[in-house]
Design a protein around this motif. Structure first.
Motif, PDB file in Angstrom:
ATOM      1  N   LYS A  90       1.083  -1.430   0.098  1.00  0.00           N
ATOM      2  CA  LYS A  90       0.131  -0.211   0.295  1.00  0.00           C
ATOM      3  C   LYS A  90       1.163   1.066  -0.048  1.00  0.00           C
ATOM      4  O   LYS A  90       1.899   1.444   0.248  1.00  0.00           O
ATOM      5  CB  LYS A  90      -1.062   0.305   1.270  1.00  0.00           C
ATOM      6  N   SER A  91       0.188   2.306  -0.654  1.00  0.00           N
ATOM      7  CA  SER A  91       0.610   3.568  -0.779  1.00  0.00           C
ATOM      8  C   SER A  91       0.480   4.495   0.800  1.00  0.00           C
ATOM      9  O   SER A  91       0.093   4.208   1.959  1.00  0.00           O
ATOM     10  CB  SER A  91       0.100   4.773  -1.303  1.00  0.00           C
ATOM     11  N   ILE A  94       0.665   9.938   0.287  1.00  0.00           N
ATOM     12  CA  ILE A  94      -0.915  10.579  -0.116  1.00  0.00           C
ATOM     13  C   ILE A  94       0.888  10.993  -1.821  1.00  0.00           C
ATOM     14  O   ILE A  94       1.567  12.370  -1.214  1.00  0.00           O
ATOM     15  CB  ILE A  94      -1.629  12.185   0.332  1.00  0.00           C
ATOM     16  N   THR A  96       1.541  11.913  -5.768  1.00  0.00           N
ATOM     17  CA  THR A  96       1.226  10.710  -7.729  1.00  0.00           C
ATOM     18  C   THR A  96       2.318   9.999  -7.991  1.00  0.00           C
ATOM     19  O   THR A  96       3.360   9.787  -7.052  1.00  0.00           O
ATOM     20  CB  THR A  96       1.475  11.922  -8.659  1.00  0.00           C
ATOM     21  N   ALA A 126       5.326  13.778  -4.232  1.00  0.00           N
ATOM     22  CA  ALA A 126       4.134  14.421  -2.997  1.00  0.00           C
ATOM     23  C   ALA A 126       5.147  16.053  -2.437  1.00  0.00           C
ATOM     24  O   ALA A 126       6.527  16.525  -2.183  1.00  0.00           O
ATOM     25  CB  ALA A 126       3.704  13.169  -1.849  1.00  0.00           C
ATOM     26  N   PRO A 151      -2.756  10.114  -9.576  1.00  0.00           N
ATOM     27  CA  PRO A 151      -3.507  10.054  -7.805  1.00  0.00           C
ATOM     28  C   PRO A 151      -3.602   8.915  -6.839  1.00  0.00           C
ATOM     29  O   PRO A 151      -3.963   8.476  -7.043  1.00  0.00           O
ATOM     30  CB  PRO A 151      -4.395  11.109  -7.904  1.00  0.00           C
ATOM     31  N   VAL A 152      -2.544   8.734  -5.262  1.00  0.00           N
ATOM     32  CA  VAL A 152      -2.426   8.171  -4.352  1.00  0.00           C
ATOM     33  C   VAL A 152      -3.106   8.010  -3.431  1.00  0.00           C
ATOM     34  O   VAL A 152      -2.358   9.726  -3.403  1.00  0.00           O
ATOM     35  CB  VAL A 152      -1.634   6.695  -5.184  1.00  0.00           C
ATOM     36  N   GLU A 153      -3.755   8.070  -2.679  1.00  0.00           N
ATOM     37  CA  GLU A 153      -4.047   8.125  -1.782  1.00  0.00           C
ATOM     38  C   GLU A 153      -3.113   7.352  -0.567  1.00  0.00           C
ATOM     39  O   GLU A 153      -3.047   6.685  -0.896  1.00  0.00           O
ATOM     40  CB  GLU A 153      -5.642   7.395  -1.006  1.00  0.00           C
ATOM     41  N   PHE A 154      -3.062   7.515   0.984  1.00  0.00           N
ATOM     42  CA  PHE A 154      -2.645   6.866   2.086  1.00  0.00           C
ATOM     43  C   PHE A 154      -3.511   5.759   2.061  1.00  0.00           C
ATOM     44  O   PHE A 154      -4.372   5.496   2.026  1.00  0.00           O
ATOM     45  CB  PHE A 154      -2.467   7.497   3.226  1.00  0.00           C
ATOM     46  N   ASP A 155      -2.280   4.776   2.463  1.00  0.00           N
ATOM     47  CA  ASP A 155      -2.981   3.234   2.460  1.00  0.00           C
ATOM     48  C   ASP A 155      -3.490   2.685   1.627  1.00  0.00           C
ATOM     49  O   ASP A 155      -4.272   2.183   1.476  1.00  0.00           O
ATOM     50  CB  ASP A 155      -3.957   3.450   3.189  1.00  0.00           C
ATOM     51  N   GLN A 156      -3.076   3.316  -0.051  1.00  0.00           N
ATOM     52  CA  GLN A 156      -4.494   2.475  -1.522  1.00  0.00           C
ATOM     53  C   GLN A 156      -3.550   1.592  -1.507  1.00  0.00           C
ATOM     54  O   GLN A 156      -2.191   1.483  -1.365  1.00  0.00           O
ATOM     55  CB  GLN A 156      -4.634   3.803  -2.308  1.00  0.00           C
TER      56      GLN A 156
END
Length: 164
Positions: A90-91, A94, A96, A126, A151-156
């Protein structure tokens, strides 16, 4: 629209002070009037008109829609069960997501790539800082879950890894 939604709509119109509201949908027409016409008494009336069509047709169409939905649910559940045996990377931030260190370089990992602990899998930008995302597990990349430059989110979830 069910009866509870109609009742709440009637209450809303009555409180709003509007004298008449018409709502038309594909298979439903509702007219709500507050205050009787030509009368001083306050009241709310509504009329619901459904278009004429064969009720037998409606009963036949409904199960077909449910079958489609259940097959989609079954497919999604089967995919989740299949993915459960894999480790999800996971990311941690947050930003790109980039699969390459730069546009002219090859991607860090492909589906089928064998990775080890500490290998760089991708870069997440970021606030103009490029952060290398390193693997915490060893295994083989099964799926890349995010498109390049997205774009990605935290924990994606970013990758699925087969640890075996």
């Amino acid at each position: 629209m069910d009866i509870k939604e109609i009742q709440s709509l009637i209450k809303f119109v009555a409180k709003s002070g509007a004298s008449e509201v018409k709502l038309e949908m594909k298979d439903l027409k509702i007219t709500i009037r507050t205050g009787a016409i030509g009368s001083s008494s306050e009241g709310t009336t509504y009329v619901q008109q459904l278009p004429m069509h064969n009720p037998m047709m409606q009963q036949v169409a409904a199960p077909a829609a449910n079958e489609g939905a259940s097959s989609v649910e079954i497919a999604a559940k089967a995919e989740q069960d299949e993915d459960a045996k894999y480790i999800t990377i996971k990311s941690p931030i947050i930003g790109t997501f980039y699969r390459k260190p730069s546009p002219d370089k090859p991607v860090f990992v492909e589906v089928g790539s064998t990775i080890g602990k500490g290998d760089v899998l991708c870069v997440i930008e970021a606030m103009k800082l490029f952060n290398d995302i390193e693997s915490e597990v060893s295994g083989k990349i099964v799926k890349v879950l995010v498109d390049d430059s997205s774009p990605v989110e935290f924990d994606q979830p970013l990758f699925l890894v087969d640890p075996s």
